[in-house]
Design a protein around this motif. Structure first.
Motif, PDB file in Angstrom:
ATOM      1  N   ASP A   1      37.905  37.796  36.770  1.00 46.98           N
ATOM      2  CA  ASP A   1      38.897  36.979  36.063  1.00 46.98           C
ATOM      3  C   ASP A   1      39.114  37.443  34.629  1.00 46.98           C
ATOM      4  OD1 ASP A   1      39.249  35.431  38.286  1.00 46.98           O
ATOM      5  OD2 ASP A   1      38.053  33.745  37.564  1.00 46.98           O
ATOM      6  N   GLY A   2      38.148  38.161  34.056  1.00 45.87           N
ATOM      7  CA  GLY A   2      38.256  38.600  32.671  1.00 45.87           C
ATOM      8  C   GLY A   2      38.863  39.981  32.506  1.00 45.87           C
ATOM      9  N   VAL A   3      39.224  40.623  33.632  1.00 44.82           N
ATOM     10  CA  VAL A   3      39.804  41.968  33.572  1.00 44.82           C
ATOM     11  C   VAL A   3      41.272  41.863  33.185  1.00 44.82           C
ATOM     12  CG1 VAL A   3      40.364  44.028  34.924  1.00 44.82           C
ATOM     13  CG2 VAL A   3      38.179  42.875  35.265  1.00 44.82           C
ATOM     14  N   SER A   4      41.697  42.706  32.256  1.00 43.90           N
ATOM     15  CA  SER A   4      43.085  42.707  31.794  1.00 43.90           C
ATOM     16  C   SER A   4      44.021  43.054  32.945  1.00 43.90           C
ATOM     17  CB  SER A   4      43.251  43.724  30.668  1.00 43.90           C
ATOM     18  OG  SER A   4      44.617  43.925  30.398  1.00 43.90           O
ATOM     19  N   LYS A   5      45.036  42.232  33.143  1.00 39.63           N
ATOM     20  CA  LYS A   5      46.004  42.479  34.219  1.00 39.63           C
ATOM     21  C   LYS A   5      46.859  43.705  33.918  1.00 39.63           C
ATOM     22  CE  LYS A   5      44.859  38.598  36.258  1.00 39.63           C
ATOM     23  NZ  LYS A   5      43.459  38.525  36.418  1.00 39.63           N
ATOM     24  N   SER A   6      47.128  43.962  32.652  1.00 43.11           N
ATOM     25  CA  SER A   6      48.011  45.079  32.294  1.00 43.11           C
ATOM     26  C   SER A   6      47.298  46.430  32.299  1.00 43.11           C
ATOM     27  CB  SER A   6      48.645  44.837  30.925  1.00 43.11           C
ATOM     28  OG  SER A   6      47.638  44.703  29.944  1.00 43.11           O
ATOM     29  N   THR A   7      46.047  46.470  31.820  1.00 39.01           N
ATOM     30  CA  THR A   7      45.341  47.763  31.719  1.00 39.01           C
ATOM     31  C   THR A   7      44.285  47.958  32.785  1.00 39.01           C
ATOM     32  OG1 THR A   7      43.647  46.914  30.222  1.00 39.01           O
ATOM     33  CG2 THR A   7      45.680  47.778  29.227  1.00 39.01           C
ATOM     34  N   GLY A   8      43.827  46.872  33.403  1.00 40.21           N
ATOM     35  CA  GLY A   8      42.773  46.977  34.401  1.00 40.21           C
ATOM     36  C   GLY A   8      41.398  47.184  33.786  1.00 40.21           C
ATOM     37  N   SER A   9      41.295  47.032  32.469  1.00 43.39           N
ATOM     38  CA  SER A   9      40.013  47.233  31.797  1.00 43.39           C
ATOM     39  C   SER A   9      39.469  45.892  31.310  1.00 43.39           C
ATOM     40  CB  SER A   9      40.175  48.195  30.618  1.00 43.39           C
ATOM     41  OG  SER A   9      41.038  47.637  29.661  1.00 43.39           O
ATOM     42  N   TYR A  10      38.264  45.926  30.806  1.00 41.69           N
ATOM     43  CA  TYR A  10      37.645  44.716  30.289  1.00 41.69           C
ATOM     44  C   TYR A  10      36.766  45.069  29.097  1.00 41.69           C
ATOM     45  CZ  TYR A  10      33.535  46.354  32.805  1.00 41.69           C
ATOM     46  OH  TYR A  10      32.486  47.095  33.261  1.00 41.69           O
TER      47      TYR A  10
ATOM     48  N   SER B   1      35.956  33.622  30.850  1.00 45.01           N
ATOM     49  CA  SER B   1      36.071  33.792  32.303  1.00 45.01           C
ATOM     50  C   SER B   1      34.725  33.622  32.994  1.00 45.01           C
ATOM     51  CB  SER B   1      36.647  35.171  32.628  1.00 45.01           C
ATOM     52  OG  SER B   1      37.950  35.290  32.123  1.00 45.01           O
ATOM     53  N   VAL B   2      33.682  34.204  32.425  1.00 46.74           N
ATOM     54  CA  VAL B   2      32.339  34.063  33.006  1.00 46.74           C
ATOM     55  C   VAL B   2      31.893  32.606  32.941  1.00 46.74           C
ATOM     56  CG1 VAL B   2      29.905  34.660  32.706  1.00 46.74           C
ATOM     57  CG2 VAL B   2      31.639  36.452  32.590  1.00 46.74           C
ATOM     58  N   ALA B   3      32.135  31.937  31.814  1.00 51.26           N
ATOM     59  CA  ALA B   3      31.764  30.527  31.686  1.00 51.26           C
ATOM     60  C   ALA B   3      32.493  29.683  32.727  1.00 51.26           C
ATOM     61  CB  ALA B   3      32.065  30.022  30.279  1.00 51.26           C
ATOM     62  N   ASN B   4      33.787  29.955  32.929  1.00 47.29           N
ATOM     63  CA  ASN B   4      34.550  29.227  33.952  1.00 47.29           C
ATOM     64  C   ASN B   4      34.002  29.479  35.346  1.00 47.29           C
ATOM     65  OD1 ASN B   4      36.511  27.679  32.621  1.00 47.29           O
ATOM     66  ND2 ASN B   4      37.778  29.480  32.254  1.00 47.29           N
ATOM     67  N   LEU B   5      33.674  30.730  35.647  1.00 43.88           N
ATOM     68  CA  LEU B   5      33.113  31.082  36.951  1.00 43.88           C
ATOM     69  C   LEU B   5      31.805  30.334  37.190  1.00 43.88           C
ATOM     70  CD1 LEU B   5      32.998  32.849  39.537  1.00 43.88           C
ATOM     71  CD2 LEU B   5      31.860  34.587  38.129  1.00 43.88           C
TER      72      LEU B   5
ATOM     73  N   GLY C   1      29.189  38.967  37.246  1.00 45.46           N
ATOM     74  CA  GLY C   1      29.201  37.534  37.513  1.00 45.46           C
ATOM     75  C   GLY C   1      29.698  37.176  38.898  1.00 45.46           C
ATOM     76  N   ASP C   2      30.671  37.944  39.406  1.00 45.82           N
ATOM     77  CA  ASP C   2      31.188  37.682  40.753  1.00 45.82           C
ATOM     78  C   ASP C   2      30.105  37.897  41.801  1.00 45.82           C
ATOM     79  OD1 ASP C   2      33.911  37.142  39.922  1.00 45.82           O
ATOM     80  OD2 ASP C   2      34.104  39.299  39.563  1.00 45.82           O
ATOM     81  N   LEU C   3      29.326  38.967  41.652  1.00 38.88           N
ATOM     82  CA  LEU C   3      28.250  39.262  42.595  1.00 38.88           C
ATOM     83  C   LEU C   3      27.156  38.202  42.523  1.00 38.88           C
ATOM     84  CD1 LEU C   3      26.985  41.183  44.690  1.00 38.88           C
ATOM     85  CD2 LEU C   3      25.998  42.458  42.779  1.00 38.88           C
ATOM     86  N   VAL C   4      26.776  37.819  41.314  1.00 36.17           N
ATOM     87  CA  VAL C   4      25.752  36.784  41.142  1.00 36.17           C
ATOM     88  C   VAL C   4      26.213  35.478  41.777  1.00 36.17           C
ATOM     89  CG1 VAL C   4      24.550  35.345  39.441  1.00 36.17           C
ATOM     90  CG2 VAL C   4      24.734  37.819  39.073  1.00 36.17           C
ATOM     91  N   ALA C   5      27.453  35.060  41.475  1.00 37.83           N
ATOM     92  CA  ALA C   5      27.975  33.813  42.039  1.00 37.83           C
ATOM     93  C   ALA C   5      28.011  33.875  43.562  1.00 37.83           C
ATOM     94  CB  ALA C   5      29.372  33.528  41.486  1.00 37.83           C
ATOM     95  N   GLY C   6      28.453  35.000  44.102  1.00 39.53           N
ATOM     96  CA  GLY C   6      28.513  35.153  45.552  1.00 39.53           C
ATOM     97  C   GLY C   6      27.149  35.083  46.203  1.00 39.53           C
ATOM     98  N   CYS C   7      26.134  35.671  45.566  1.00 32.62           N
ATOM     99  CA  CYS C   7      24.784  35.674  46.132  1.00 32.62           C
ATOM    100  C   CYS C   7      24.107  34.319  46.031  1.00 32.62           C
ATOM    101  CB  CYS C   7      23.934  36.743  45.466  1.00 32.62           C
ATOM    102  SG  CYS C   7      24.434  38.415  45.923  1.00 32.62           S
TER     103      CYS C   7
END
Length: 124
Positions: free
Chosen positions: A49-58, A68-72, A9-15
């Motif tokens: 934004d949807g990646v877990s801050k503690s584990t770094g996974s999603y 997170s994707v809907a918010n983006l 989603g970050d790449l799509v939004a950026g493009c």
């Protein structure tokens, strides 16, 4: 019409905001912006934004990731004035696949159903 096979989603939004012809994403030079963006299926998208801050996974399709994707996409739409259609899917039992949290974040919910004699009906 352009079709991207991308779930970042970050790449799509950026493009959408800043075209990336080097990777084949974004409007060509004759366009100033997209007239419409369709995300299908929303449950497969990921964003930072949807990646877990503690584990770094999603987890694709999790409540956190879908929200997170809907918010983006909501911020992208409001910031650029580009309408965005988020497509979600239902399971065979006719329940929404993944979390229903997005229903409270969007402007309109349209449901395509099979009616009598195999006629498709749009329910609002």
């Amino acid at each position: 019409i352009e079709v991207w096979a991308e779930n970042d989603g970050d790449l799509v939004a950026g493009c959408v905001v800043d075209p990336r012809p080097d990777i084949g994403m974004g409007p060509d030079a004759s366009k100033t912006r997209y007239e419409l963006v369709v995300i299908d299926s929303m449950q497969t998208m990921v964003c930072s934004d949807g990646v877990s801050k503690s584990t770094g996974s999603y987890a694709t399709g999790s409540v956190t990731m879908v929200r997170s994707v809907a918010n983006l996409m909501m911020r992208l739409s409001k910031g650029t004035g580009t309408p965005i259609i988020l497509v979600g899917h239902v399971t065979k039992s006719n329940s929404v696949a993944g979390p229903r949290t997005v229903e409270h974040m969007v402007d309109t919910i349209l449901i395509l159903e099979s009616g009598e004699n195999d006629v498709r009906v749009v329910r609002v």
